[in-house]
Design a protein around this motif. Structure first.
Motif, mmCIF file in Angstrom:
data_model
loop_
_atom_site.group_PDB
_atom_site.id
_atom_site.type_symbol
_atom_site.label_atom_id
_atom_site.label_comp_id
_atom_site.label_asym_id
_atom_site.label_seq_id
_atom_site.Cartn_x
_atom_site.Cartn_y
_atom_site.Cartn_z
ATOM 1 N N CYS A 1 11.909 3.491 -3.317
ATOM 2 C CA CYS A 1 11.238 4.563 -4.071
ATOM 3 C C CYS A 1 10.229 4.023 -5.071
ATOM 4 C CB CYS A 1 12.280 5.408 -4.796
ATOM 5 S SG CYS A 1 13.359 6.342 -3.687
ATOM 6 N N GLY A 2 10.055 2.699 -5.111
ATOM 7 C CA GLY A 2 9.117 2.096 -6.058
ATOM 8 C C GLY A 2 9.555 2.250 -7.494
ATOM 9 N N THR A 3 10.877 2.296 -7.709
ATOM 10 C CA THR A 3 11.412 2.496 -9.057
ATOM 11 C C THR A 3 12.107 1.228 -9.539
ATOM 12 O OG1 THR A 3 11.823 4.797 -8.427
ATOM 13 C CG2 THR A 3 12.807 4.028 -10.495
ATOM 14 N N PRO A 4 11.585 0.548 -10.543
ATOM 15 C CA PRO A 4 12.234 -0.665 -11.052
ATOM 16 C C PRO A 4 13.648 -0.363 -11.555
ATOM 17 C CG PRO A 4 9.985 -0.512 -11.852
ATOM 18 C CD PRO A 4 10.298 0.807 -11.215
ATOM 19 N N SER A 5 14.489 -1.397 -11.571
ATOM 20 C CA SER A 5 15.873 -1.210 -12.021
ATOM 21 C C SER A 5 16.286 -2.337 -12.955
ATOM 22 C CB SER A 5 16.825 -1.163 -10.820
ATOM 23 O OG SER A 5 16.820 -2.397 -10.117
ATOM 24 N N VAL A 6 17.218 -1.985 -13.839
ATOM 25 C CA VAL A 6 17.872 -2.986 -14.682
ATOM 26 C C VAL A 6 19.341 -2.950 -14.289
ATOM 27 C CG1 VAL A 6 18.271 -3.834 -17.012
ATOM 28 C CG2 VAL A 6 16.261 -2.413 -16.520
ATOM 29 N N THR A 7 19.874 -4.110 -13.927
ATOM 30 C CA THR A 7 21.249 -4.158 -13.442
ATOM 31 C C THR A 7 21.932 -5.433 -13.915
ATOM 32 O OG1 THR A 7 22.651 -3.843 -11.477
ATOM 33 C CG2 THR A 7 20.732 -5.269 -11.214
ATOM 34 N N GLN B 1 7.744 -3.246 -9.124
ATOM 35 C CA GLN B 1 7.614 -2.488 -7.875
ATOM 36 C C GLN B 1 7.312 -3.427 -6.700
ATOM 37 O OE1 GLN B 1 4.468 0.468 -8.163
ATOM 38 N NE2 GLN B 1 5.984 2.105 -7.956
ATOM 39 N N LYS B 2 6.331 -4.286 -6.907
ATOM 40 C CA LYS B 2 5.919 -5.222 -5.844
ATOM 41 C C LYS B 2 7.045 -6.189 -5.493
ATOM 42 C CE LYS B 2 1.021 -5.020 -7.131
ATOM 43 N NZ LYS B 2 -0.136 -5.766 -7.698
ATOM 44 N N ASN B 3 7.797 -6.600 -6.501
ATOM 45 C CA ASN B 3 8.945 -7.476 -6.235
ATOM 46 C C ASN B 3 9.931 -6.780 -5.301
ATOM 47 O OD1 ASN B 3 7.815 -9.281 -8.028
ATOM 48 N ND2 ASN B 3 9.274 -8.896 -9.672
ATOM 49 N N GLY B 4 10.120 -5.478 -5.501
ATOM 50 C CA GLY B 4 11.030 -4.712 -4.653
ATOM 51 C C GLY B 4 10.582 -4.689 -3.210
ATOM 52 N N VAL B 5 9.285 -4.537 -2.982
ATOM 53 C CA VAL B 5 8.739 -4.543 -1.621
ATOM 54 C C VAL B 5 9.017 -5.887 -0.951
ATOM 55 C CG1 VAL B 5 6.624 -4.439 -0.241
ATOM 56 C CG2 VAL B 5 6.955 -2.827 -2.137
ATOM 57 N N THR B 6 8.818 -6.971 -1.689
ATOM 58 C CA THR B 6 9.063 -8.320 -1.139
ATOM 59 C C THR B 6 10.530 -8.480 -0.746
ATOM 60 O OG1 THR B 6 7.304 -9.248 -2.531
ATOM 61 C CG2 THR B 6 8.900 -10.790 -1.613
ATOM 62 N N ILE B 7 11.430 -8.015 -1.597
ATOM 63 C CA ILE B 7 12.869 -8.116 -1.303
ATOM 64 C C ILE B 7 13.219 -7.311 -0.050
ATOM 65 C CG2 ILE B 7 15.183 -7.500 -2.129
ATOM 66 C CD1 ILE B 7 14.095 -8.048 -5.005
ATOM 67 N N ILE B 8 12.713 -6.090 0.053
ATOM 68 C CA ILE B 8 12.978 -5.245 1.220
ATOM 69 C C ILE B 8 12.575 -5.958 2.504
ATOM 70 C CG2 ILE B 8 12.135 -3.188 2.453
ATOM 71 C CD1 ILE B 8 12.099 -1.747 -0.271
ATOM 72 N N GLU C 1 0.821 -1.211 0.000
ATOM 73 C CA GLU C 1 0.000 0.000 0.000
ATOM 74 C C GLU C 1 0.859 1.266 0.000
ATOM 75 O OE1 GLU C 1 -1.218 -2.168 3.480
ATOM 76 O OE2 GLU C 1 -0.588 -3.211 1.640
ATOM 77 N N ASP C 2 2.082 1.152 0.525
ATOM 78 C CA ASP C 2 2.976 2.313 0.555
ATOM 79 C C ASP C 2 3.320 2.791 -0.852
ATOM 80 O OD1 ASP C 2 3.014 2.175 3.320
ATOM 81 O OD2 ASP C 2 4.841 0.963 3.389
ATOM 82 N N LEU C 3 3.232 1.896 -1.816
ATOM 83 C CA LEU C 3 3.533 2.266 -3.191
ATOM 84 C C LEU C 3 2.540 3.313 -3.714
ATOM 85 C CD1 LEU C 3 4.297 -1.283 -4.674
ATOM 86 C CD2 LEU C 3 5.955 0.505 -4.129
#
Length: 414
Positions: free
Chosen positions: A300-306, A349-356, A191-193
């Motif tokens: 920050c809810g910003t996807p990344s490519v790395t 974005q949601k994947n990032g929340v899960t990782i955090i 929900e924070d997103l």
């Protein structure tokens, strides 16, 4: 801990949390110790900078110290800290023997930041156009210095599980001397997103990284020369904004408005910039530790490519908040897909929340760290009895480094 304990942090530099992930990590450590009732003094031989944090605002006493100067002996005897935290192995080399001699009962903790020897060996392999192997570390002088520093300390804070495996498996370091401590952040909910800028309200690609850090500078060059042309060929209106503290003249000369490649310099507020961007690009080719810029992107809810090195030890094999690839063509393709596909973007974005929430929970790691330090304060003698190699190195280092330092001090006086 009922009695108020004293912590002395000896910093390689004064913390600049807005300039580097290392500065942010140091402030996280200060926060943990403050929350657990420690009185903190932060000392450093570094010059003040315009961007250093105001330590006194955090209730931390600031103290300037000198290299190769016995005034430090007087200072530490008067302070008489219970715990001393060395910021990077180079600081332990300079001041560890003085701490051992003047405050032998103080618990000595090393914050490695990342394994400098791993970063150095990977950089060398990259420049020699060969594949890096962990046993390359054996030939690195900096590895010998770094491992000796780890052995001399009662506990070393290791930021990456990959580095824990190297220390345990390659160098056979006793697990009792190591503590895994990644970046630490608060829990985040999906929900924070909703409180962050929406897909349609964001624009541009972004990269953020301190230009004094060689892996960052190399990444910017790689983006400019190889990857950005591929993205612009398929997406001509794309814009990449490159932010970072301490840009060199060489870096500034990469600025090309007509190509959408913009060197922006220092970010006044990195999080605000990343929140407004649509995708973070970080094709990192060598380095070590964890990448603060990529964790910040998740927050920050910003996807990344790395790259694989960029994402190393950062996500516990959970789906990444974007894409991980070492292939330039695929990197460009996925960057554009994330920029244009709202569904893919939102899932990332949601994947990032899960990782955090799975990998970086402050509450769990900070309480474990305080517990192990409490145990060391109660029974450091027994702990040290099990670290004979550390005692041996402490003995010989104290002798050799002590007299070298005294020679330098005498030479400086003359």
């Amino acid at each position: 801990m009922n009695k108020i304990k004293k912590l002395l942090i000896i910093g390689f530099v004064w913390p600049e949390p807005n300039s580097s992930a290392a500065g942010g990590r140091m402030m996280q450590l200060i926060s943990i110790f403050k929350e657990n009732g420690f009185e903190i003094t932060f000392a450093s031989p570094a010059l003040d900078s315009d961007f250093m944090v105001d330590l006194t605002a955090f209730g931390v006493e600031k103290k300037a110290i000198e290299l190769n100067n016995s005034s430090f002996d007087v200072f530490i005897k008067e302070l008489n800290p219970d715990v001393v935290l060395f910021d990077r192995f180079m600081i332990e080399e300079q001041f560890g023997w003085r701490v051992s001699e003047n405050c032998p009962k103080a618990i000595r903790i090393l914050d490695t930041e990342d394994l400098h020897s791993l970063r150095t060996a990977r950089q060398k392999a990259f420049r020699e156009n060969r594949t890096f192997g962990p046993f390359d570390l054996f030939s690195e002088e900096v590895a010998k210095r770094e491992i000796a520093s780890i052995l001399r300390c009662d506990l070393s804070l290791i930021i990456s599980q990959f580095e824990m495996k190297i220390l345990n498996g390659i160098f056979k370091i006793d697990s009792r001397l190591l503590f895994y401590l990644p970046f630490l952040v608060d829990e985040m909910k999906e929900e924070d997103l909703l409180d962050l800028p929406l897909f349609e309200d964001r624009e541009n690609f972004v990269f953020i990284g301190n230009f004094l850090h060689e892996p960052n500078w190399n990444t910017v060059q790689y983006l400019k020369e190889a990857i950005w042309p591929l993205i612009r060929k398929q997406f001509p209106e794309a814009i990449l904004k490159v932010y970072g503290a301490y840009p060199s003249q060489k870096a500034l000369q990469l600025h090309q408005s007509r190509d959408g490649f913009l060197i922006m310099g220092r970010a006044a507020d990195a999080a605000e910039i990343v929140k407004k961007a649509k995708v973070v690009l970080a094709p990192i080719r060598f380095g070590a530790g964890l990448k603060g810029k990529l964790l910040e992107a998740m927050q920050c809810g910003t996807p990344s490519v790395t790259s694989e090195i960029g994402a190393e030890a950062m996500h516990a094999d959970l789906p990444w908040n974007g894409c991980i690839t070492n292939d330039m063509e695929f990197f460009a393709k996925q960057a554009i897909a994330l920029y244009q596909d709202e569904n893919l973007w939102k899932q990332s974005q949601k994947n990032g929340v899960t990782i955090i929430n799975h990998c970086y929970q402050k509450r769990a790691f900070s309480s474990a760290l305080v517990d192990i330090i409490s145990a060391l304060l109660v029974d450091s003698e027994n702990h040290r009895l099990h670290n004979f190699m550390g005692s041996l190195l402490q003995h010989h280092t104290l002798k050799s480094t002590k007299y070298m330092s005294k020679w330098i001090e005498a030479k400086n006086k003359n």
